[in-house]
Design a protein around this motif. Structure first.
Motif, mmCIF file in Angstrom:
data_model
loop_
_atom_site.group_PDB
_atom_site.id
_atom_site.type_symbol
_atom_site.label_atom_id
_atom_site.label_comp_id
_atom_site.label_asym_id
_atom_site.label_seq_id
_atom_site.Cartn_x
_atom_site.Cartn_y
_atom_site.Cartn_z
ATOM 1 N N ILE A 158 9.666 12.219 -1.121
ATOM 2 C CA ILE A 158 9.098 11.055 -0.442
ATOM 3 C C ILE A 158 9.676 9.790 -1.052
ATOM 4 O O ILE A 158 9.640 9.605 -2.271
ATOM 5 N N ASP A 159 10.207 8.908 -0.210
ATOM 6 C CA ASP A 159 10.745 7.626 -0.652
ATOM 7 C C ASP A 159 10.068 6.496 0.106
ATOM 8 O O ASP A 159 9.710 6.646 1.285
ATOM 9 N N VAL A 160 9.895 5.358 -0.568
ATOM 10 C CA VAL A 160 9.457 4.132 0.090
ATOM 11 C C VAL A 160 10.696 3.331 0.448
ATOM 12 O O VAL A 160 11.600 3.177 -0.386
ATOM 13 N N SER A 161 10.759 2.842 1.674
ATOM 14 C CA SER A 161 11.943 2.107 2.119
ATOM 15 C C SER A 161 12.276 0.955 1.180
ATOM 16 O O SER A 161 11.396 0.198 0.754
ATOM 17 N N ALA A 162 13.549 0.804 0.897
ATOM 18 C CA ALA A 162 14.032 -0.279 0.061
ATOM 19 C C ALA A 162 14.434 -1.497 0.891
ATOM 20 O O ALA A 162 14.672 -2.584 0.328
ATOM 21 N N VAL A 163 14.502 -1.348 2.214
ATOM 22 C CA VAL A 163 14.976 -2.450 3.056
ATOM 23 C C VAL A 163 13.896 -3.006 3.970
ATOM 24 O O VAL A 163 14.061 -4.082 4.551
ATOM 25 N N ASP A 164 12.784 -2.305 4.119
ATOM 26 C CA ASP A 164 11.681 -2.804 4.933
ATOM 27 C C ASP A 164 11.143 -4.087 4.325
ATOM 28 O O ASP A 164 10.862 -4.151 3.125
ATOM 29 N N ALA A 165 10.979 -5.141 5.136
ATOM 30 C CA ALA A 165 10.527 -6.442 4.616
ATOM 31 C C ALA A 165 9.888 -7.245 5.733
ATOM 32 O O ALA A 165 10.148 -7.009 6.920
ATOM 33 N N ASP A 166 9.040 -8.186 5.350
ATOM 34 C CA ASP A 166 8.454 -9.078 6.335
ATOM 35 C C ASP A 166 9.561 -9.909 6.977
ATOM 36 O O ASP A 166 10.455 -10.402 6.281
ATOM 37 N N PRO A 167 9.542 -10.077 8.311
ATOM 38 C CA PRO A 167 10.634 -10.820 8.960
ATOM 39 C C PRO A 167 10.606 -12.319 8.686
ATOM 40 O O PRO A 167 11.621 -12.989 8.851
ATOM 41 N N LEU A 168 9.468 -12.842 8.232
ATOM 42 C CA LEU A 168 9.357 -14.267 7.965
ATOM 43 C C LEU A 168 9.496 -14.546 6.474
ATOM 44 O O LEU A 168 8.883 -13.860 5.645
ATOM 45 N N VAL A 169 10.295 -15.540 6.134
ATOM 46 C CA VAL A 169 10.456 -15.961 4.752
ATOM 47 C C VAL A 169 10.225 -17.466 4.663
ATOM 48 O O VAL A 169 10.273 -18.176 5.678
ATOM 49 N N THR A 170 9.968 -17.936 3.475
ATOM 50 C CA THR A 170 9.782 -19.373 3.259
ATOM 51 C C THR A 170 11.140 -20.022 3.051
ATOM 52 O O THR A 170 11.895 -19.632 2.154
ATOM 53 N N ALA A 171 11.466 -20.996 3.879
ATOM 54 C CA ALA A 171 12.774 -21.657 3.803
ATOM 55 C C ALA A 171 12.674 -22.987 3.079
ATOM 56 O O ALA A 171 11.603 -23.565 2.960
ATOM 57 N N LYS A 218 2.277 6.774 -1.829
ATOM 58 C CA LYS A 218 3.321 7.767 -2.121
ATOM 59 C C LYS A 218 2.856 8.884 -3.051
ATOM 60 O O LYS A 218 3.022 10.074 -2.714
ATOM 61 N N PRO A 219 2.278 8.609 -4.229
ATOM 62 C CA PRO A 219 1.866 9.725 -5.095
ATOM 63 C C PRO A 219 0.755 10.578 -4.492
ATOM 64 O O PRO A 219 0.715 11.792 -4.726
ATOM 65 N N ARG A 220 -0.125 9.985 -3.720
ATOM 66 C CA ARG A 220 -1.176 10.757 -3.062
ATOM 67 C C ARG A 220 -0.572 11.717 -2.048
ATOM 68 O O ARG A 220 -0.949 12.896 -1.973
ATOM 69 N N MET A 221 0.373 11.219 -1.270
ATOM 70 C CA MET A 221 1.033 12.049 -0.274
ATOM 71 C C MET A 221 1.869 13.130 -0.945
ATOM 72 O O MET A 221 1.901 14.280 -0.486
ATOM 73 N N GLN A 222 2.529 12.768 -2.037
ATOM 74 C CA GLN A 222 3.360 13.732 -2.757
ATOM 75 C C GLN A 222 2.522 14.900 -3.274
ATOM 76 O O GLN A 222 2.935 16.071 -3.193
ATOM 77 N N GLU A 223 1.343 14.608 -3.787
ATOM 78 C CA GLU A 223 0.465 15.655 -4.294
ATOM 79 C C GLU A 223 0.056 16.622 -3.187
ATOM 80 O O GLU A 223 -0.022 17.834 -3.403
ATOM 81 N N LEU A 224 -0.179 16.093 -1.992
ATOM 82 C CA LEU A 224 -0.605 16.935 -0.878
ATOM 83 C C LEU A 224 0.543 17.738 -0.273
ATOM 84 O O LEU A 224 0.356 18.892 0.123
ATOM 85 N N LEU A 225 1.745 17.140 -0.213
ATOM 86 C CA LEU A 225 2.878 17.821 0.417
ATOM 87 C C LEU A 225 3.634 18.733 -0.553
ATOM 88 O O LEU A 225 4.347 19.639 -0.117
ATOM 89 N N GLY A 226 3.488 18.468 -1.848
ATOM 90 C CA GLY A 226 4.127 19.335 -2.833
ATOM 91 C C GLY A 226 5.543 18.914 -3.187
ATOM 92 O O GLY A 226 6.137 18.031 -2.556
ATOM 93 N N PHE A 257 0.818 -1.213 0.000
ATOM 94 C CA PHE A 257 0.000 0.000 0.000
ATOM 95 C C PHE A 257 0.853 1.264 0.000
ATOM 96 O O PHE A 257 0.438 2.299 -0.525
ATOM 97 N N LEU A 258 2.040 1.206 0.575
ATOM 98 C CA LEU A 258 2.894 2.396 0.648
ATOM 99 C C LEU A 258 3.237 2.935 -0.736
ATOM 100 O O LEU A 258 3.373 4.146 -0.915
ATOM 101 N N HIS A 259 3.359 2.049 -1.705
ATOM 102 C CA HIS A 259 3.665 2.497 -3.067
ATOM 103 C C HIS A 259 2.461 3.204 -3.682
ATOM 104 O O HIS A 259 2.628 4.125 -4.497
ATOM 105 N N ALA A 260 1.252 2.778 -3.306
ATOM 106 C CA ALA A 260 0.046 3.470 -3.775
ATOM 107 C C ALA A 260 -0.150 4.787 -3.036
ATOM 108 O O ALA A 260 -0.673 5.757 -3.598
#
Length: 264
Positions: A251-264, A238-246, A233-236
């Motif tokens: 505004i960047d979406v984190s490149a390292v944020d991830a779910d802590p659980l992965v399939t092993a 971002k443009p809405r927030m950018q329009e409001l803040l100018g 949802f953060l990617h959706a």
């Protein structure tokens, strides 16, 4: 743009009055200077050590963390835990932290609308409306305008929308294989979905017994991992927030944020 102006804008995006009573939302960490300029914002689902290092490298002024960095009451603020240490470092670097959490879940065009609208067409309504408004509240359900021919097709839609290779599935005994309705709850959906009646329930996590109960009443269940139902949802947003803040705010979406659980 000053911090107070940014916070007011974020509050309009997801009014805090919509948050669950148990939640802790809004501006949670505020630097001492009342006129702190905000030039760069980092969007993340969770505030972790990796995200903090990224924020430092990007020289951000505000971290927009979907999950609250402060949830349970804090009796002291020391470096004895990693979370408290991160809060201290944010204050020292004069970085504000804001969390919308369940306010963004409940608001129209928020997390749950994003989640369900990626699964098919149709008019979504809240499972638990707020202020008698069927468009805002907790959870979402809809009758699909483009039904899925089978559960496997719906599973494929979920994976594609969330960018996942794997999900967990509990199959109910249904005579009709066509999926005509779906109900969702981003994050932990056990309580919100407990009375939902739809062909498929989609959520981030659900207890063993809640899954059994759903299957017994004829609902398939697709479990995707808690934050996997929120992060995209953060990617959706971002443009809405950018329009409001100018254009004066990056505004960047984190490149390292991830779910802590992965399939092993």
């Amino acid at each position: 743009m000053q911090l107070a102006e940014v916070v007011a804008t974020l509050n309009r995006l997801a009014p805090l009055r919509l948050a669950a009573a148990w939640d802790n939302v809004g501006l949670l960490v505020e630097p001492s200077h009342p006129q702190l300029p905000v030039q760069r914002v980092l969007l993340t689902n969770d505030f972790t050590t990796a995200v903090w290092k990224e924020a430092e490298s990007r020289d951000v002024n505000l971290i927009y963390s979907y999950h609250p960095v402060i949830f349970s009451p804090i009796k002291k603020l020391t470096c004895s835990t990693e979370k408290q240490s991160l809060i201290i470092r944010a204050v020292e670097r004069r970085v504000a932290i804001y969390s919308p959490h369940t306010a963004m879940d409940a608001v129209s065009d928020g997390v749950n609308d994003w989640l369900i609208n990626g699964l098919g067409g149709g008019d979504a309504v809240a499972l638990t409306p707020i202020d008698d408004n069927p468009k805002q509240g907790f959870g979402r359900s809809k009758q699909l305008s483009n039904p899925a021919a089978t559960l496997d097709e719906m599973i494929s839609r979920v994976k594609k929308h969330l960018g996942l290779a794997h999900v967990q599935v509990a199959r109910a005994c249904q005579l009709d294989p066509v999926i005509r309705s779906v109900a969702v709850c981003a994050g932990s959906g056990g309580s919100v979905l407990k009375d939902a009646q739809a062909d498929v329930l989609v959520t981030g996590e659900m207890s063993h017994h809640d899954v059994l109960a759903a299957v017994e009443r004829g609902c398939h269940v697709i479990v995707c991992g808690h934050s996997n139902t929120e992060r995209g949802f953060l990617h959706a947003l971002k443009p809405r927030m950018q329009e409001l803040l100018g254009d004066g705010v990056t505004i960047d979406v984190s490149a390292v944020d991830a779910d802590p659980l992965v399939t092993a």
